[in-house]
Design an enzyme around this catalytic site. Structure first.
Site, PDB file in Angstrom:
ATOM      1  N   HIS A  72       0.832  -1.225   0.000  1.00 40.74           N
ATOM      2  CA  HIS A  72       0.000   0.000   0.000  1.00 40.74           C
ATOM      3  C   HIS A  72       0.860   1.265   0.000  1.00 40.74           C
ATOM      4  CE1 HIS A  72      -3.943  -2.005   0.898  1.00 40.74           C
ATOM      5  NE2 HIS A  72      -3.148  -2.912   1.441  1.00 40.74           N
ATOM      6  N   ASN A 145     -10.347  -2.669   2.574  1.00 36.91           N
ATOM      7  CA  ASN A 145     -10.049  -2.690   1.147  1.00 36.91           C
ATOM      8  C   ASN A 145     -11.327  -2.487   0.354  1.00 36.91           C
ATOM      9  OD1 ASN A 145      -7.286  -3.152   1.211  1.00 36.91           O
ATOM     10  ND2 ASN A 145      -7.467  -5.381   1.054  1.00 36.91           N
ATOM     11  N   HIS A 336      -3.695   1.066  12.204  1.00 35.24           N
ATOM     12  CA  HIS A 336      -3.430  -0.160  12.954  1.00 35.24           C
ATOM     13  C   HIS A 336      -4.766  -0.820  13.286  1.00 35.24           C
ATOM     14  CE1 HIS A 336      -1.835  -3.047  15.595  1.00 35.24           C
ATOM     15  NE2 HIS A 336      -1.474  -2.312  16.628  1.00 35.24           N
ATOM     16  N   TYR A 359       0.788  -4.337  12.121  1.00 37.60           N
ATOM     17  CA  TYR A 359       0.685  -2.897  11.832  1.00 37.60           C
ATOM     18  C   TYR A 359       1.524  -2.059  12.785  1.00 37.60           C
ATOM     19  CZ  TYR A 359      -2.725  -3.839   8.259  1.00 37.60           C
ATOM     20  OH  TYR A 359      -3.314  -4.303   7.110  1.00 37.60           O
TER      21      TYR A 359
HETATM   22 FE1  HDD Z   1      -2.633  -4.759   5.455  1.00 35.20          FE
HETATM   23  C1  HDD Z   1      -1.089  -1.788   5.142  1.00 35.20           C
HETATM   24  C2  HDD Z   1      -5.566  -3.400   4.288  1.00 35.20           C
HETATM   25  C3  HDD Z   1      -4.103  -7.878   5.457  1.00 35.20           C
HETATM   26  C4  HDD Z   1       0.070  -6.024   6.993  1.00 35.20           C
HETATM   27  N1  HDD Z   1      -3.209  -2.958   4.815  1.00 35.20           N
HETATM   28  C5  HDD Z   1      -2.430  -1.843   4.769  1.00 35.20           C
HETATM   29  C6  HDD Z   1      -3.189  -0.728   4.286  1.00 35.20           C
HETATM   30  C7  HDD Z   1      -4.453  -1.188   4.047  1.00 35.20           C
HETATM   31  C8  HDD Z   1      -4.469  -2.589   4.390  1.00 35.20           C
HETATM   32  C9  HDD Z   1      -5.626  -0.392   3.536  1.00 35.20           C
HETATM   33  C10 HDD Z   1      -2.662   0.675   4.074  1.00 35.20           C
HETATM   34  C11 HDD Z   1      -2.962   1.574   5.232  1.00 35.20           C
HETATM   35  C12 HDD Z   1      -2.506   2.969   4.922  1.00 35.20           C
HETATM   36  O1  HDD Z   1      -3.136   3.607   4.061  1.00 35.20           O
HETATM   37  O2  HDD Z   1      -1.520   3.400   5.524  1.00 35.20           O
HETATM   38  N2  HDD Z   1      -4.442  -5.516   4.901  1.00 35.20           N
HETATM   39  C13 HDD Z   1      -5.530  -4.762   4.551  1.00 35.20           C
HETATM   40  C14 HDD Z   1      -6.698  -5.635   4.496  1.00 35.20           C
HETATM   41  C15 HDD Z   1      -6.285  -6.888   4.808  1.00 35.20           C
HETATM   42  C16 HDD Z   1      -4.874  -6.808   5.078  1.00 35.20           C
HETATM   43  C17 HDD Z   1      -8.100  -5.165   4.164  1.00 35.20           C
HETATM   44  C18 HDD Z   1      -7.069  -8.165   4.919  1.00 35.20           C
HETATM   45  C19 HDD Z   1      -8.299  -8.213   5.314  1.00 35.20           C
HETATM   46  N3  HDD Z   1      -2.097  -6.615   6.072  1.00 35.20           N
HETATM   47  C20 HDD Z   1      -2.848  -7.767   6.013  1.00 35.20           C
HETATM   48  C21 HDD Z   1      -2.137  -8.844   6.661  1.00 35.20           C
HETATM   49  C22 HDD Z   1      -0.958  -8.319   7.120  1.00 35.20           C
HETATM   50  C23 HDD Z   1      -0.954  -6.927   6.736  1.00 35.20           C
HETATM   51  C24 HDD Z   1      -2.660 -10.256   6.803  1.00 35.20           C
HETATM   52  C25 HDD Z   1       0.159  -8.984   7.873  1.00 35.20           C
HETATM   53  C26 HDD Z   1       0.024 -10.032   8.596  1.00 35.20           C
HETATM   54  N4  HDD Z   1      -0.799  -4.053   5.902  1.00 35.20           N
HETATM   55  C27 HDD Z   1       0.139  -4.733   6.595  1.00 35.20           C
HETATM   56  C28 HDD Z   1       1.349  -3.894   6.957  1.00 35.20           C
HETATM   57  C29 HDD Z   1       0.965  -2.505   6.349  1.00 35.20           C
HETATM   58  C30 HDD Z   1      -0.389  -2.783   5.720  1.00 35.20           C
HETATM   59  C31 HDD Z   1       2.638  -4.492   6.549  1.00 35.20           C
HETATM   60  C32 HDD Z   1       1.973  -1.856   5.424  1.00 35.20           C
HETATM   61  C33 HDD Z   1       1.997  -0.411   5.806  1.00 35.20           C
HETATM   62  C34 HDD Z   1       1.235  -0.329   7.022  1.00 35.20           C
HETATM   63  O3  HDD Z   1       0.777  -1.568   7.362  1.00 35.20           O
HETATM   64  O4  HDD Z   1       1.017   0.651   7.670  1.00 35.20           O
HETATM   65  O5  HDD Z   1       1.498  -3.834   8.314  1.00 35.20           O
END
Ligand code: HDD
Length: 699
Positions: A72, A145, A336, A359
Site C-alpha cells: 500500500h 479494502n 493499525h 501494523y
Molecule cells: Fe494490510 C497496510 C488493508 C491484510 C500487513 N493494509 C495496509 C493498508 C491497508 C491494508 C488499507 C494501508 C494503510 C494505509 O493507508 O496506511 N491488509 C488490509 C486488508 C487486509 C490486510 C483489508 C485483509 C483483510 N495486512 C494484512 C495482513 C498483514 C498486513 C494479513 C500482515 C500479517 N498491511 C500490513 C502492513 C501494512 C499494511 C505491513 C503496510 C503499511 C502499514 O501496514 O502501515 O502492516
C-alpha cells in the site's frame, strides 16, 4: 467534548513555524542571508567544511525520505467527518456510534497495494480504504479494502503472498502489476486465493475513482454493547455516486496519460466542493448464529451474501478537506487494526490476529520509533496519559513519576474503569489444544468464487475472462497457466473453458460449477448509485465553424447537473464559431485523450463541414470513447462524424429533429440549440456510466 473541540484539538500543533513570517534561518534559528552559493576559499576555490548552513541543508535533504510502506505504498488521503444516523446502542457502546448530532473527524487514505510510491494509479490491483476515526474515546482505525474478501486465510502466509505479487526478486519487474509468473504460481498452488482473485480479475480492480468504490472491513469483527453482549459485524462503505470502473484497455492507457488519475480526481473533487460521500453499513449476526452459515465467519476469504444478511445503513462519511502537506499527513499516517475503541472488538479470525501484530511493528520501522502517535495526523483527540516514555523523536515533556503503582506521583495516572468508560476485552471462552493446523471449516475454496462468477452480468463475465487471459498470457511458465486453469475448472467449467481458449492450454474436461447460488448485490449493475452526473468529465470537441449556440445549450445543461465540461480543439486558444464569434478552448487535443473523460459531445457546424472528421486526434478520441462504452452525444453535422466510423447496426438519427439513443450514443441532426429530449437522453446516458455490448465499428 463536542465536534468543534475535537477538530480544534486535532489541528493543534499542525503547523510548523510559518516560513513566510520572517527571514530564512537554520534549524537552530540563526538567520541566514545567502542560500545560493556555498562558502568557498576564494572565487574558484574549494568549499569550506565550516559552512554549517550548507552542511545542514544538504544533510536534511539527504534524510528526507522514509521507507515506503511495504505494501500500500502509493496512496492519497483526505480529511472529513462521520455521523451516525441513529444510536447503535443496542449493538455497540462505541461513543461515535451513539448520537446523530456528534460528528467525528476522520482521515481516510486510499491506496494501491503492489506498486511502489511512485507507481501509476490505474493498475489492476486491490485498493486500500483505511479510515481513522478520531473519536472522543480514542482513535478507531477501520483498515479495509475495496474487496470484501482477502487472498489468504492466515496472516502467516502474508509474506509469501506479498512476495509472490510484488515485482520478481531477480529483476524487480513488473511495477504495479500482478500479470507475472510468481503471483500466478502462488495462486495455482494456494486455492484459498481464488475468491479474491475473481475480484481482482473483475472491474472492481480498476475503479474509475476512489470516490466511486466500495470499502469493506473484510473480517468479521465484534460489536459489544453496554451489557457486554456481543454481535458479529461486517462493515461496508457504499459510495453515493455508485460503484464505477474503467475498462482495462483504458486503464492501461491512463497509466501513461495521467499516472495520478485517481489521486487527482479525489483532490479536484474536494477542491471543487464536490465532497465525496459514503454510507457506512453493517451486516449483523447474533452470536448464537455463529454456525448458521455454510462457511466460517472467521474465514476472511468469505463474504456473507447480502441477500442472506442485509446491510443495515448506520451513518455517513463525507471527505471535505485535502491535506496541506502530503508527507506530514498522508505519508506519516499510521493505521493499525488493533486501534479499537470500547464497543468494537476482534474475533479469532487468524488473518486479523496477525494484522494486530503487524501494523504496530511496521510503523516502528517506517516512522523510526515508538512516538509516531504524537505526529499530528496520528494524535488522538482523546487525552493520552500513561507511563510510556522517551524513545526516538519524543516530543512531549512528561512530568512526574513514570511507573505504576506510585505514591510519589499521587498514584497518577489512575486506572480507568470507575465510570465504566474503559476498554474491556470481550469475554470469550477459549478452549483447545496447541496446534498448527487450518480449521476444516476453512477448506471450501471454490463455492464463493463460483457464487461471485454466477452473480456477474454477461459483460462483467466477459471482462473477467479477458482479465484472466491478459494476466495468464503474460505468464511464461506454461505449467503455471495450465495449473491455474485447472483451479478455475473447480470453480466453474465455463469460466475455465473460456480462459483456457485464450491462453493456449487445454481446457479441463467436465467442469461443473462449484455453486448454483448467486448474489445479485455483487454485480456492478446493482450499484449504480444516485443517478447523478456530478463531477463527470465531459469533453466537447470544437473547431472553427462550430455551432457555438448549440455548444452553449449543452454546456449549460451539463454544468447545471454538476458535470465538468471542457472544450477541446486541435490547438489551444480560441476557435471561431459559425456565427463569427470567438469561442474559448480549454485544452488542446494532443495534450489529452478520451481515457481522461467520461463522455464526449460532437457538436455540429454548417452542413457539409463536419468539424472534426479530418482531425486524426479527434477521430481517435471518438473511436476510443466508443470502444470504451462511453456516452457519446452528436448534434447536427456532428452526427456525420460519428457515422463515418460506421458503427455496425447502431441507430443514428438521420431525420431532422429526431433524437436517437442507442447503446449510450445519443444523436439529433437538427442545427441550433439542443432540444430537451436530446439533453435528457444524453444526461441519462452519462448517468448510466458505460454502455457495454456496443456493435463494432468498421473504422
Ligand atoms: Fe494490510 C497496510 C488493508 C491484510 C500487513 N493494509 C495496509 C493498508 C491497508 C491494508 C488499507 C494501508 C494503510 C494505509 O493507508 O496506511 N491488509 C488490509 C486488508 C487486509 C490486510 C483489508 C485483509 C483483510 N495486512 C494484512 C495482513 C498483514 C498486513 C494479513 C500482515 C500479517 N498491511 C500490513 C502492513 C501494512 C499494511 C505491513 C503496510 C503499511 C502499514 O501496514 O502501515 O502492516
Amino acid at each position: 467534548m463536542d465536534s468543534a473541540e475535537h477538530e480544534q484539538r486535532r489541528r493543534e500543533g499542525f503547523h510548523a513555524d510559518d516560513p513566510t513570517a520572517g527571514p530564512l534561518t537554520t534549524d537552530q534559528g540563526v538567520e541566514v542571508d545567502h542560500t545560493d552559493d556555498s562558502l568557498a576559499a576564494g572565487e574558484r576555490g574549494p568549499t569550506l567544511l565550516e559552512d554549517f548552513h550548507f552542511r545542514e541543508k544538504l544533510t536534511r535533504f539527504d534524510h528526507e525520505r522514509i521507507p515506503e510502506r511495504v505494501v500500500h505504498a502509493r496512496g492519497a488521503g483526505a480529511y472529513g467527518w462521520f455521523e451516525p444516523y441513529e444510536s447503535c446502542a443496542e449493538f455497540t457502546r462505541a461513543a461515535f456510534l451513539q448520537d446523530p448530532a456528534v460528528r467525528t473527524p476522520v482521515f481516510v487514505r486510499f491506496s494501491t497495494v503492489q506498486g511502489p510510491k511512485g507507481s501509476a494509479d490505474t493498475v489492476r490491483d486491490v485498493r486500500g480504504f483505511a479510515t481513522k476515526f478520531y473519536t472522543s474515546e480514542g482513535n478507531y482505525d477501520l483498515v479495509g479494502n475495496n474487496f470484501p474478501v482477502f487472498f489468504i486465510q492466515d496472516g502467516i502466509k502474508f509474506p509469501d503472498f506479498v512476495h509472490a505479487v510484488k515485482p520478481e526478486p531477480h529483476n524487480d519487474m513488473p511495477t504495479g502489476a500482478s500479470a507475472h509468473d510468481t503471483l500466478w504460481d502462488f495462486v495455482s498452488l494456494q486455492p484459498e486465493t481464488l475468491h479474491a482473485i475473481m475480484w481482482l480479475m473483475s472491474d472492481r480492480a480498476i475503479p474509475r475513482s476512489y470516490r466511486m468504490m466500495q470499502g469493506f472491513g473484510v473480517h468479521t469483527f465484534r460489536f459489544v454493547n453496554a451489557d457486554g453482549k456481543g454481535t458479529f459485524v461486517k462493515f461496508h462503505w457504499t459510495p453515493k455516486p455508485g460503484v464505477h470502473s474503467l475498462v482495462w484497455d483504458e486503464a492501461q492507457e491512463c497509466q501513461g496519460r495521467n499516472p495520478d488519475f485517481n489521486r487527482g480526481d479525489l483532490w479536484d473533487a474536494i477542491e471543487a466542493g464536490e465532497y465525496p460521500e459514503w454510507e457506512l453499513g453493517v451486516q449483523l449476526v447474533p452470536e448464537e448464529d455463529e454456525f448458521a452459515f455454510d462457511f466460517d465467519l472467521l474465514d476472511a476469504t468469505k463474504l456473507i451474501p447480502e441477500e442472506q444478511v442485509p446491510v443495515r445503513p448506520i451513518g455517513r462519511m463525507v471527505l471535505d478537506r485535502n491535506p496541506e502537506n502530503f508527507f506530514a499527513e498522508t505519508e506519516q499516517v499510521a493505521f493499525h487494526t488493533a486501534n479499537v475503541v470500547p464497543g468494537i472488538d476482534f474475533t479469532n479470525d487468524p488473518l486479523l490476529q496477525a494484522r494486530n501484530f503487524s501494523y504496530l511493528d511496521t510503523q516502528l520501522i517506517r516512522l523510526g520509533g515508538p512516538n509516531f502517535s504524537q505526529l499530528p495526523v496520528n494524535r488522538p483527540v482523546a487525552p493520552v496519559r500513561n507511563n510510556q516514555r522517551d524513545g526516538y523523536h519524543q516530543s512531549a515533556i512528561h512530568r512526574g513519576t513514570n511507573y505504576s503503582p506510585n505514591s510519589l506521583g499521587g498514584g497518577c495516572p489512575a486506572h480507568a474503569g470507575v465510570d465504566g468508560k474503559a476498554f474491556t476485552h470481550y469475554t470469550e471462552r477459549v478452549d483447545g489444544h496447541k496446534i498448527r493446523r487450518r480449521s476444516p471449516s476453512f477448506q471450501d475454496h471454490y463455492s464463493q468464487p463460483a457464487l461471485f462468477w454466477n452473480s456477474m452480468a454477461d459483460w462483467e463475465k466477459q471482462h473477467i475472462v479477458e482479465a484472466f487471459r491478459f494476466e495468464l498470457g503474460k505468464v511464461d511458465a506454461r505449467a503455471v497457466r495450465a495449473r491455474t486453469v485447472e483451479q478455475l475448472a473447480k470453480v466453474d467449467g465455463d469460466l475455465a473453458d473460456r480462459v483456457a481458449r485464450g491462453v493456449g492450454v487445454p481446457a479441463p474436461s467436465g467442469g461443473e460449477t462449484a455453486s448454483k447460488l448467486s448474489s445479485p448485490a455483487l454485480s456492478l449493475e446493482s450499484l449504480r448509485g444516485d443517478g447523478s452526473i456530478r463531477t463527470r468529465q465531459i469533453a466537447v470537441l470544437v473547431t472553427d465553424g462550430i455551432d457555438a449556440e448549440q455548444v452553449a445549450s449543452v454546456r449549460e445543461r451539463l454544468a447545471a447537473e454538476g458535470a465538468v465540461v471542457e472544450a477541446l480543439a486541435p490547438v489551444d486558444g480560441e476557435v471561431r464559431g459559425a456565427d463569427g464569434e470567438l469561442y474559448t478552448v480549454d485544452r488542446a487535443l494532443p495534450t489529452v485523450a478520451s481515457v481522461l473523460y467520461d463522455a464526449v459531445l460532437l457538436p455540429g457546424g454548417p452542413v457539409d463541414t463536419p468539424p472534426t472528421a479530418a482531425d486524426q486526434d479527434a477521430m481517435r478520441f471518438v473511436r476510443d470513447a466508443y470502444r470504451h462504452g462511453k456516452p457519446i452525444g452528436a448534434l447536427g453535422s456532428g452526427v456525420g462524424v460519428l457515422s463515418s466510423l460506421e458503427p455496425e447496426g447502431l441507430r443514428l438519427s438521420a431525420e431532422f429533429h429526431r433524437v436517437e439513443s442507442d447503446h449510450g450514443v445519443v444523436t439529433e441532426t437538427s442545427p441550433g440549440p439542443a432540444g430537451e429530449e436530446f439533453l435528457d437522453a444524453f444526461v441519462a446516458a452519462i448517468a448510466a456510466h458505460r454502455h457495454w455490448d456496443r456493435p463494432p465499428t468498421r473504422h
